[in-house]
Motif scaffolding. Structure first.
Motif, PDB file in Angstrom:
ATOM      1  N   ARG A 102     -23.179  89.660  25.312  1.00  0.00           N
ATOM      2  CA  ARG A 102     -24.822  89.230  24.648  1.00  0.00           C
ATOM      3  C   ARG A 102     -25.632  90.581  24.024  1.00  0.00           C
ATOM      4  O   ARG A 102     -25.657  90.673  23.510  1.00  0.00           O
ATOM      5  CB  ARG A 102     -25.015  87.936  25.452  1.00  0.00           C
ATOM      6  CG  ARG A 102     -26.160  87.119  24.446  1.00  0.00           C
ATOM      7  CD  ARG A 102     -26.898  86.086  24.852  1.00  0.00           C
ATOM      8  NE  ARG A 102     -26.825  86.313  26.018  1.00  0.00           N
ATOM      9  CZ  ARG A 102     -28.763  86.930  26.710  1.00  0.00           C
ATOM     10  NH1 ARG A 102     -28.789  87.193  25.595  1.00  0.00           N
ATOM     11  NH2 ARG A 102     -28.948  87.349  28.210  1.00  0.00           N
ATOM     12  N   LEU A 103     -26.202  90.863  25.656  1.00  0.00           N
ATOM     13  CA  LEU A 103     -27.005  92.563  24.925  1.00  0.00           C
ATOM     14  C   LEU A 103     -26.745  92.940  24.492  1.00  0.00           C
ATOM     15  O   LEU A 103     -27.346  93.755  23.932  1.00  0.00           O
ATOM     16  CB  LEU A 103     -27.846  92.800  26.488  1.00  0.00           C
ATOM     17  CG  LEU A 103     -28.076  91.203  27.810  1.00  0.00           C
ATOM     18  CD1 LEU A 103     -28.275  91.831  28.403  1.00  0.00           C
ATOM     19  CD2 LEU A 103     -29.372  91.366  26.667  1.00  0.00           C
ATOM     20  N   ALA A 104     -24.980  93.397  24.720  1.00  0.00           N
ATOM     21  CA  ALA A 104     -24.591  94.662  23.892  1.00  0.00           C
ATOM     22  C   ALA A 104     -24.630  93.997  22.691  1.00  0.00           C
ATOM     23  O   ALA A 104     -24.153  95.474  21.964  1.00  0.00           O
ATOM     24  CB  ALA A 104     -23.197  94.979  24.840  1.00  0.00           C
ATOM     25  N   SER A 105     -24.048  93.330  22.435  1.00  0.00           N
ATOM     26  CA  SER A 105     -23.508  92.870  21.234  1.00  0.00           C
ATOM     27  C   SER A 105     -24.455  93.188  19.567  1.00  0.00           C
ATOM     28  O   SER A 105     -23.717  93.441  18.867  1.00  0.00           O
ATOM     29  CB  SER A 105     -23.034  90.833  21.285  1.00  0.00           C
ATOM     30  OG  SER A 105     -24.281  90.592  21.090  1.00  0.00           O
ATOM     31  N   ALA A 106     -25.380  92.922  20.151  1.00  0.00           N
ATOM     32  CA  ALA A 106     -26.861  93.487  19.321  1.00  0.00           C
ATOM     33  C   ALA A 106     -26.891  94.099  18.547  1.00  0.00           C
ATOM     34  O   ALA A 106     -26.983  94.621  17.487  1.00  0.00           O
ATOM     35  CB  ALA A 106     -28.184  93.906  19.973  1.00  0.00           C
ATOM     36  N   ALA A 107     -25.650  95.444  18.968  1.00  0.00           N
ATOM     37  CA  ALA A 107     -25.627  96.119  18.356  1.00  0.00           C
ATOM     38  C   ALA A 107     -24.349  96.230  17.007  1.00  0.00           C
ATOM     39  O   ALA A 107     -24.375  97.249  15.976  1.00  0.00           O
ATOM     40  CB  ALA A 107     -24.893  97.177  18.956  1.00  0.00           C
ATOM     41  N   PHE A 108     -23.617  95.619  17.167  1.00  0.00           N
ATOM     42  CA  PHE A 108     -22.497  95.443  16.142  1.00  0.00           C
ATOM     43  C   PHE A 108     -22.624  93.114  15.065  1.00  0.00           C
ATOM     44  O   PHE A 108     -21.832  93.014  15.038  1.00  0.00           O
ATOM     45  CB  PHE A 108     -21.106  95.271  17.006  1.00  0.00           C
ATOM     46  CG  PHE A 108     -21.075  96.287  18.169  1.00  0.00           C
ATOM     47  CD1 PHE A 108     -20.575  96.999  17.515  1.00  0.00           C
ATOM     48  CD2 PHE A 108     -21.165  96.114  19.368  1.00  0.00           C
ATOM     49  CE1 PHE A 108     -20.261  98.461  18.313  1.00  0.00           C
ATOM     50  CE2 PHE A 108     -21.074  96.834  20.313  1.00  0.00           C
ATOM     51  CZ  PHE A 108     -20.801  98.624  19.726  1.00  0.00           C
ATOM     52  N   THR A 109     -24.768  93.463  14.572  1.00  0.00           N
ATOM     53  CA  THR A 109     -24.224  92.605  13.194  1.00  0.00           C
ATOM     54  C   THR A 109     -23.099  93.463  12.683  1.00  0.00           C
ATOM     55  O   THR A 109     -23.891  94.143  11.846  1.00  0.00           O
ATOM     56  CB  THR A 109     -25.808  92.645  13.810  1.00  0.00           C
ATOM     57  OG1 THR A 109     -26.565  94.264  13.140  1.00  0.00           O
ATOM     58  CG2 THR A 109     -26.075  92.208  14.625  1.00  0.00           C
ATOM     59  N   PRO A 110     -23.542  92.170  11.030  1.00  0.00           N
ATOM     60  CA  PRO A 110     -22.908  93.116  10.203  1.00  0.00           C
ATOM     61  C   PRO A 110     -23.996  93.404   9.206  1.00  0.00           C
ATOM     62  O   PRO A 110     -24.019  94.291   8.777  1.00  0.00           O
ATOM     63  CB  PRO A 110     -23.211  90.982   9.521  1.00  0.00           C
ATOM     64  CG  PRO A 110     -22.947  90.056  10.562  1.00  0.00           C
ATOM     65  CD  PRO A 110     -23.411  90.442  11.747  1.00  0.00           C
ATOM     66  N   ARG A 111     -25.259  93.354   9.613  1.00  0.00           N
ATOM     67  CA  ARG A 111     -26.314  93.827   8.784  1.00  0.00           C
ATOM     68  C   ARG A 111     -26.051  95.620   8.824  1.00  0.00           C
ATOM     69  O   ARG A 111     -26.311  96.540   8.294  1.00  0.00           O
ATOM     70  CB  ARG A 111     -27.497  93.889   8.948  1.00  0.00           C
ATOM     71  CG  ARG A 111     -28.558  94.529   8.430  1.00  0.00           C
ATOM     72  CD  ARG A 111     -30.141  93.634   9.090  1.00  0.00           C
ATOM     73  NE  ARG A 111     -30.236  94.317  10.382  1.00  0.00           N
ATOM     74  CZ  ARG A 111     -30.423  95.367  10.962  1.00  0.00           C
ATOM     75  NH1 ARG A 111     -31.089  96.677   9.842  1.00  0.00           N
ATOM     76  NH2 ARG A 111     -31.183  95.580  11.512  1.00  0.00           N
ATOM     77  N   ARG A 112     -26.147  95.770  10.720  1.00  0.00           N
ATOM     78  CA  ARG A 112     -25.667  96.986  11.108  1.00  0.00           C
ATOM     79  C   ARG A 112     -24.199  97.329  10.741  1.00  0.00           C
ATOM     80  O   ARG A 112     -24.329  98.695  10.572  1.00  0.00           O
ATOM     81  CB  ARG A 112     -25.964  96.660  12.697  1.00  0.00           C
ATOM     82  CG  ARG A 112     -26.450  98.370  13.396  1.00  0.00           C
ATOM     83  CD  ARG A 112     -26.737  97.853  14.755  1.00  0.00           C
ATOM     84  NE  ARG A 112     -27.930  98.648  14.166  1.00  0.00           N
ATOM     85  CZ  ARG A 112     -28.855  98.730  15.510  1.00  0.00           C
ATOM     86  NH1 ARG A 112     -28.376  98.136  16.994  1.00  0.00           N
ATOM     87  NH2 ARG A 112     -30.370  98.800  15.300  1.00  0.00           N
ATOM     88  N   MET A 113     -23.335  96.684  10.815  1.00  0.00           N
ATOM     89  CA  MET A 113     -21.951  97.177  10.468  1.00  0.00           C
ATOM     90  C   MET A 113     -22.049  97.759   8.597  1.00  0.00           C
ATOM     91  O   MET A 113     -21.470  98.630   8.710  1.00  0.00           O
ATOM     92  CB  MET A 113     -21.235  96.562  10.418  1.00  0.00           C
ATOM     93  CG  MET A 113     -20.792  96.161  12.358  1.00  0.00           C
ATOM     94  SD  MET A 113     -20.659  97.379  13.132  1.00  0.00           S
ATOM     95  CE  MET A 113     -22.351  97.235  13.815  1.00  0.00           C
ATOM     96  N   ARG A 114     -22.759  97.211   8.176  1.00  0.00           N
ATOM     97  CA  ARG A 114     -22.946  97.948   7.132  1.00  0.00           C
ATOM     98  C   ARG A 114     -23.706  98.923   7.065  1.00  0.00           C
ATOM     99  O   ARG A 114     -23.775 100.398   6.335  1.00  0.00           O
ATOM    100  CB  ARG A 114     -24.063  96.492   5.338  1.00  0.00           C
ATOM    101  CG  ARG A 114     -22.991  95.062   5.226  1.00  0.00           C
ATOM    102  CD  ARG A 114     -23.492  94.585   4.678  1.00  0.00           C
ATOM    103  NE  ARG A 114     -24.912  94.190   4.809  1.00  0.00           N
ATOM    104  CZ  ARG A 114     -25.399  92.745   5.333  1.00  0.00           C
ATOM    105  NH1 ARG A 114     -24.088  92.590   5.566  1.00  0.00           N
ATOM    106  NH2 ARG A 114     -26.196  92.462   5.500  1.00  0.00           N
ATOM    107  N   GLY A 115     -24.955  99.500   7.228  1.00  0.00           N
ATOM    108  CA  GLY A 115     -25.441 100.444   7.426  1.00  0.00           C
ATOM    109  C   GLY A 115     -24.484 101.550   8.042  1.00  0.00           C
ATOM    110  O   GLY A 115     -24.902 102.707   7.611  1.00  0.00           O
TER     111      GLY A 115
END
Length: 400
Positions: A102-115
């Motif tokens: 859960r802590l690491a998953s913050a890196a892989f949000t849809p917004r960040r993936m678009r960027g």
């Protein structure tokens, strides 16, 4: 049982083409005890058995659950034996695994993936713009530097420090299982590198995952060993799988020019093609170690507590019981989902990012180089001598 013998399971010929050996094993010894330096391990090769092993609640990912022989053999190289480098989600089960994931998953949000998709396109264009001659090595020129740049961006590694990380990571990526001393030295250096980076983020925070993990460490959600271990896992696993995916995928297209032509004509087919690349010749040879916490039966074989288990994702993805004509490269096929990113609670957390980078890199190469061709004999291409990863050292091509 067939009377023919199994092709070699180790060495350059196996690295170049492991699929005949996997085919023999699926037909004759689908769950087999494999001799390894200092111990033995179970190897699971059929799709149905692979799914059972990957999702079995009594198969632990905690290295301390392994037999004394496995631990003495140091087959974890040496990461599974050091708290500061092994306290990550890949070595945890149950609630501990869920917390770290859960802590690491913050890196892989849809917004960040678009960027990161936009950033991957920018980096890919910059890398390919540097190619001047009619020939190039697409591993050194593209497949290796692109994922490292993206994962360094994600974690917030300063530009001036990235060459040092590249140097240590390249040793860990390319070393053979027997090169324990070499890997240990590189791991020690990378551990110091990450500790210094964590210290930097405490005084110079940024908009990156490592800064977020440092903040969560200050709040007591993750301890210091877990923080460095998680950063290590994302830096290494987060780039080497994508290096291999891009290289293996490009090779598949070079060997199947009709499919490359179809993708050039209709780039919207690329996501399906990436999934087929993952199935056909994926970047992960075997899922990382598992250990029964009680007697477990997989494929009719009883495994005792602690006995190390490897699940062959490459073999499972070529199982004719799960895939029609499994040795054919056929984008858009309908059937079982591939296992290249695993299955169950340990499904690869960075799968979406890896696919984005592969789509961008491979799609751009196809678009920019319509006459792309291999510049050497494909049978002579050098492959990593890794028990876990399947990837190319180099991919020499003619660009025009």
């Amino acid at each position: 049982m067939s009377t023919d013998s199994c092709p070699p399971l180790f060495g350059p010929s196996f690295d170049a083409d492991p699929y005949p050996a996997y085919d023999w094993l699926r037909r004759n010894a689908p769950v087999v005890r494999l001799p390894l330096p200092g111990c033995s391990a179970w190897l699971v090769t059929r799709y149905e058995d692979a799914v059972a092993a990957l999702t079995h609640p009594a198969l632990s990912k905690d290295p301390s659950a392994g037999t004394p022989e496995w631990r003495a053999a140091r087959l974890g190289l040496p990461l599974d034996h050091r708290p500061t480098m092994a306290s990550h989600m890949l070595n945890a089960d149950g609630a501990e695994h869920a917390r770290l994931r859960r802590l690491a998953s913050a890196a892989f949000t849809p917004r960040r993936m678009r960027g990161l998709r936009a950033r991957a396109q920018e980096v890919t264009d910059e890398l390919l713009d540097r190619l001047e001659g009619p020939e190039a090595d697409l591993i050194a020129a593209l497949a290796y530097p692109l994922p490292i740049t993206i994962i360094c961006d994600l974690l917030g590694v300063p530009e001036e420090d990235r060459e040092e990380f590249h140097r240590h990571a390249s040793v860990i990526d390319s070393a053979a299982v027997s090169d324990i001393d070499k890997v240990t030295e590189a791991t020690d250096s990378l551990e110091r590198f990450l500790a210094d980076l964590v210290t930097l983020k405490r005084t110079r925070p940024g908009d990156d995952l490592l800064t977020d993990l440092v903040r969560r460490s200050n709040e007591g959600e993750i301890d210091g060993d877990e923080l460095i271990s998680t950063a290590f896992l994302l830096l290494t696993a987060g780039h080497e799988t994508t290096v291999a995916l891009i290289g293996n995928g490009l090779l598949a297209l070079l060997r199947h020019p009709d499919q490359a032509a179809a993708l050039r004509a209709d780039p919207s087919l690329l996501p399906d093609a990436i999934d087929e690349m993952l199935r056909y010749d994926g970047p992960v040879r075997n899922a990382t170690w598992r250990f029964p916490t009680e007697p477990v039966v997989i494929g009719g074989q009883e495994m005792a507590p602690g006995e190390p288990v490897l699940v062959s994702l490459l073999s499972a993805n070529r199982d004719p019981a799960a895939f029609s004509d499994p040795d054919a490269f056929s984008p858009g096929r309908i059937g079982e989902p591939h296992l290249a990113f695993g299955r169950g609670p340990h499904y690869c957390i960075g799968a979406a990012l890896a696919k984005i980078e592969a789509e961008v890199a491979i799609g751009t190469v196809l678009r920019r180089y319509p006459d792309l061709a291999l510049a050497s004999d494909a049978a002579a291409l050098p492959w990593w001598p890794s028990a876990i990863m399947r990837g190319l050292f180099s991919l020499p091509v003619r660009l025009r």
